[in-house]
Design an enzyme around this catalytic site. Structure first.
Site, mmCIF file in Angstrom:
data_model
loop_
_atom_site.group_PDB
_atom_site.id
_atom_site.type_symbol
_atom_site.label_atom_id
_atom_site.label_comp_id
_atom_site.label_asym_id
_atom_site.label_seq_id
_atom_site.Cartn_x
_atom_site.Cartn_y
_atom_site.Cartn_z
ATOM 1 N N LYS A 139 21.629 43.506 16.630
ATOM 2 C CA LYS A 139 22.448 44.716 16.490
ATOM 3 C C LYS A 139 21.679 45.724 15.642
ATOM 4 O O LYS A 139 21.284 45.428 14.518
ATOM 5 C CB LYS A 139 23.781 44.363 15.834
ATOM 6 C CG LYS A 139 24.662 45.575 15.510
ATOM 7 C CD LYS A 139 25.890 45.171 14.688
ATOM 8 C CE LYS A 139 26.614 46.395 14.148
ATOM 9 N NZ LYS A 139 27.745 46.039 13.259
ATOM 10 N N ARG A 142 30.217 44.987 18.441
ATOM 11 C CA ARG A 142 30.508 44.131 19.596
ATOM 12 C C ARG A 142 30.478 44.917 20.902
ATOM 13 O O ARG A 142 30.178 44.355 21.957
ATOM 14 C CB ARG A 142 31.851 43.433 19.392
ATOM 15 C CG ARG A 142 33.057 44.344 19.341
ATOM 16 C CD ARG A 142 34.267 43.724 18.674
ATOM 17 N NE ARG A 142 34.102 43.618 17.226
ATOM 18 C CZ ARG A 142 34.984 43.056 16.408
ATOM 19 N NH1 ARG A 142 36.106 42.548 16.892
ATOM 20 N NH2 ARG A 142 34.763 42.996 15.113
ATOM 21 N N GLU A 155 32.399 48.526 16.337
ATOM 22 C CA GLU A 155 31.496 49.063 17.366
ATOM 23 C C GLU A 155 30.363 48.116 17.735
ATOM 24 O O GLU A 155 29.842 48.179 18.841
ATOM 25 C CB GLU A 155 30.920 50.406 16.912
ATOM 26 C CG GLU A 155 29.692 50.348 16.011
ATOM 27 C CD GLU A 155 29.932 49.624 14.695
ATOM 28 O OE1 GLU A 155 28.989 48.972 14.211
ATOM 29 O OE2 GLU A 155 31.044 49.686 14.141
ATOM 30 N N LYS A 193 34.875 55.115 7.737
ATOM 31 C CA LYS A 193 34.888 54.208 6.591
ATOM 32 C C LYS A 193 35.173 54.974 5.300
ATOM 33 O O LYS A 193 34.981 56.191 5.237
ATOM 34 C CB LYS A 193 33.520 53.522 6.464
ATOM 35 C CG LYS A 193 33.164 52.572 7.585
ATOM 36 C CD LYS A 193 31.758 52.029 7.385
ATOM 37 C CE LYS A 193 31.375 51.073 8.506
ATOM 38 N NZ LYS A 193 32.084 49.781 8.416
ATOM 39 N N ASP A 248 35.416 51.467 14.459
ATOM 40 C CA ASP A 248 34.539 50.820 13.486
ATOM 41 C C ASP A 248 34.242 49.370 13.861
ATOM 42 O O ASP A 248 33.475 48.702 13.173
ATOM 43 C CB ASP A 248 35.162 50.892 12.084
ATOM 44 C CG ASP A 248 34.174 50.534 10.992
ATOM 45 O OD1 ASP A 248 32.959 50.680 11.241
ATOM 46 O OD2 ASP A 248 34.598 50.115 9.902
ATOM 47 N N ASP A 283 23.367 48.320 8.690
ATOM 48 C CA ASP A 283 24.036 47.797 9.881
ATOM 49 C C ASP A 283 23.051 47.536 11.018
ATOM 50 O O ASP A 283 23.453 47.110 12.092
ATOM 51 C CB ASP A 283 25.144 48.750 10.342
ATOM 52 C CG ASP A 283 26.327 48.018 10.946
ATOM 53 O OD1 ASP A 283 26.469 46.810 10.702
ATOM 54 O OD2 ASP A 283 27.108 48.659 11.677
ATOM 55 N N ASP A 289 26.253 53.349 10.379
ATOM 56 C CA ASP A 289 27.608 53.150 10.897
ATOM 57 C C ASP A 289 28.612 53.833 9.976
ATOM 58 O O ASP A 289 29.009 53.281 8.951
ATOM 59 C CB ASP A 289 27.918 51.653 11.012
ATOM 60 C CG ASP A 289 29.343 51.404 11.510
ATOM 61 O OD1 ASP A 289 29.918 52.333 12.125
ATOM 62 O OD2 ASP A 289 29.862 50.302 11.289
#
Length: 503
Positions: free
Chosen positions: A270, A356, A354, A282, A352, A293, A275
């Site tokens: 990933k 996956r 995201e 967030k 958030d 991230d 993010d």
């Protein structure tokens, strides 16, 4: 820094410094006893005066010890002899490196690799010493104008092994340790880069440079948004819609086994280079850490570098799923329904969640490689941090033998993982009234429901998922990327290649 192994008695060493251990309470290790005998009891006399108890982390630097050729002897406290385990051994090595570096010892011969660590051989002790030394000396100062360096930094380290028979395994341990340490450093450097520099294009450039450096075995292809659209990767594309930076998927192929029936192991990382949470934004506190991230992609990059450096006889494909999740007029929204590359539809309940949505399309994409196994690495859920804290990585899998291999590799490397279940009852939490599934399953078992989501896209191959949300970086004063789980995956691939560390 240069590393080597030798087999020799301490009294013959002419190094700037000899490093030996002392146990509690004031008990000399076998090598320290030899030096004490040569020096006519000089060292034991100091201990009797209370100069060093032998507690973990204690140090005593001796100058011009009688009848000893080396200029200095560094005594390192190792705690109680029977309690010297893997963790304490690495802490002792770390203390040794820091002390040598701080005291201006440019070279040293280390006899700590001769200490008994329960269940571990000389290969393990030497390799862990190399990896720990490189980890201890790591710093990220590329973006600082004033770089602080020791006046006389440690430049050469020799590890002693008991007999000449163990020199070959010791040399191999150094070779493996340096390659793994370089992979960890590469992953940490990528993770620590700020998001205005390290975006998906930067990840792609690093992947291309890797192929240039190891052109004999490595090929890199970069897939842009137009090609993703043609492939039907609409879920991946949706996540990056709000960003001005293009989403790019970098595919690094390493071929170490020319056999036609040698299927590849695929590593998927990933790579959310920042993010913000998107529309489901967030909190501002700690948001700077969302540059981490992409640590899954960074780890995959580091592992690919290690594999290429060691020229392992395996086929490995690393995919860096580069993307940025930002709010904006074009950003995807809660309530959107996305059609994934697999054809399954997903209702977005939280932008958030995201990672996956990016990974599900990549996991479908890699089916074309007919993989032996697929392992994804992702800073996926805060729920995994709640479950396992910051010490152990979460592991889920649809194939028990693969899970057992990874757990074994985690124990061998000291880069630990713990398996979480993927029960069918958790799948029910992903039900949606408007699509095949929702992208979140509520607070209970959040790490597991995220794994369940990914499992719906991995039915055609053996798959494991590593949730590194708690282990990929540290916060606070020692803020920075850790490079995990490079060591775990490196050990897994070394085992697959037949280098399991047995002498």
């Amino acid at each position: 820094m240069e590393f080597s192994v030798k087999s020799g008695s301490p009294e013959k060493q002419r190094s700037a410094c000899i490093v030996v251990g002392v146990f509690e309470p004031r008990r000399l290790s076998p090598i320290a006893e030899q030096l004490d005998k040569i020096s006519d009891g000089y060292i034991s006399a100091l201990l009797r005066r209370g100069e060093l108890e032998g507690k973990p982390g204690q140090t005593l630097l001796l100058h011009h010890v009688p009848n000893v050729l080396s200029e200095r002897i560094l005594l390192i406290g190792c705690g109680k002899e029977r309690e010297l385990d893997e963790r304490q051994y690495k802490q002792v090595i770390q203390k040794t490196i820091n002390t040598l570096n701080d005291t201006g010892s440019m070279e040293a011969v280390c006899f700590l690799t001769e200490l008994h660590v329960k269940g571990r051989n000389n290969y393990w002790k030497v390799r862990q010493a190399v990896e720990t030394a490189k980890e201890t000396l790591y710093s990220f100062d590329q973006l600082k104008t004033n770089k602080s360096e020791p006046r006389r930094p440690l430049r050469k380290m020799v590890f002693n092994v008991p007999t000449r028979r163990e020199l070959t395994s010791g040399e191999r341990a150094i070779q493996h340790g340096l390659a793994i340490a370089a992979g960890i450093k590469a992953a940490k450097d990528l993770g620590n880069m700020p998001p205005n520099i390290c975006n998906a294009a930067y990840l792609a450039s690093q992947a291309r440079q890797l192929a240039d450096s190891y052109s004999k075995n490595v090929i890199t292809r970069v897939i842009g948004e137009q090609q993703m659209k043609e492939l039907g990767m609409h879920s991946y594309l949706a996540v990056g819609q709000g960003s001005q930076n293009e989403s790019l998927m970098s595919v690094i192929e390493y071929k170490g086994n020319a056999s036609e029936d040698a299927r590849p192991i695929v590593l998927v990382g990933k790579g959310l280079t920042f993010d913000s949470g998107g529309i489901s934004i967030k909190p501002s506190e700690g948001m700077d850490e969302m540059k981490y991230d992409m640590c899954g992609a960074a780890a995959v990059y580091g592992v690919m570098r290690m594999v290429a450096e060691l020229q392992l006889p395996v086929n490995v494909i690393g995919v860096l799923a580069g993307c940025e999740n930002m709010p904006g007029g074009r950003a995807y929204r809660p309530g959107d329904v996305l059609t994934t590359m697999s054809g399954q539809t997903v209702e977005v309940l939280n932008t958030d969640a995201e990672g996956r949505l990016v990974l599900c399309d990549v996991l479908t994409y890699v089916e074309r490689f007919e993989p032996e196994a697929v392992i994804d690495v992702a800073t996926l859920t805060g729920a995994c941090v709640i479950a396992l804290g910051h010490h152990i990585t979460g592991l889920m899998a649809n194939h028990n033998p693969l899970a057992h291999e990874l757990i074994a590799a985690s124990e061998q490397s000291g880069d630990r993982a713990w398996r979480l279940p993927l029960g069918d009852e958790y799948q029910e939490q992903l039900e949606s009234n408007f699509a095949d599934m929702a992208n979140i399953g509520g607070r209970p078992g959040g790490a597991i429901t995220a794994g369940c989501f990914l499992s719906r896209f991995t039915r055609k191959y053996n798959w494991a998922h590593l949730d590194i949300a708690g282990t990929a970086w540290r916060s606070g004063k020692a803020k920075g990327a850790t490079g995990r789980p490079v060591a775990l995956l490196a050990q897994f691939l070394l085992n697959r290649a037949g280098f399991n560390g047995e002498e």
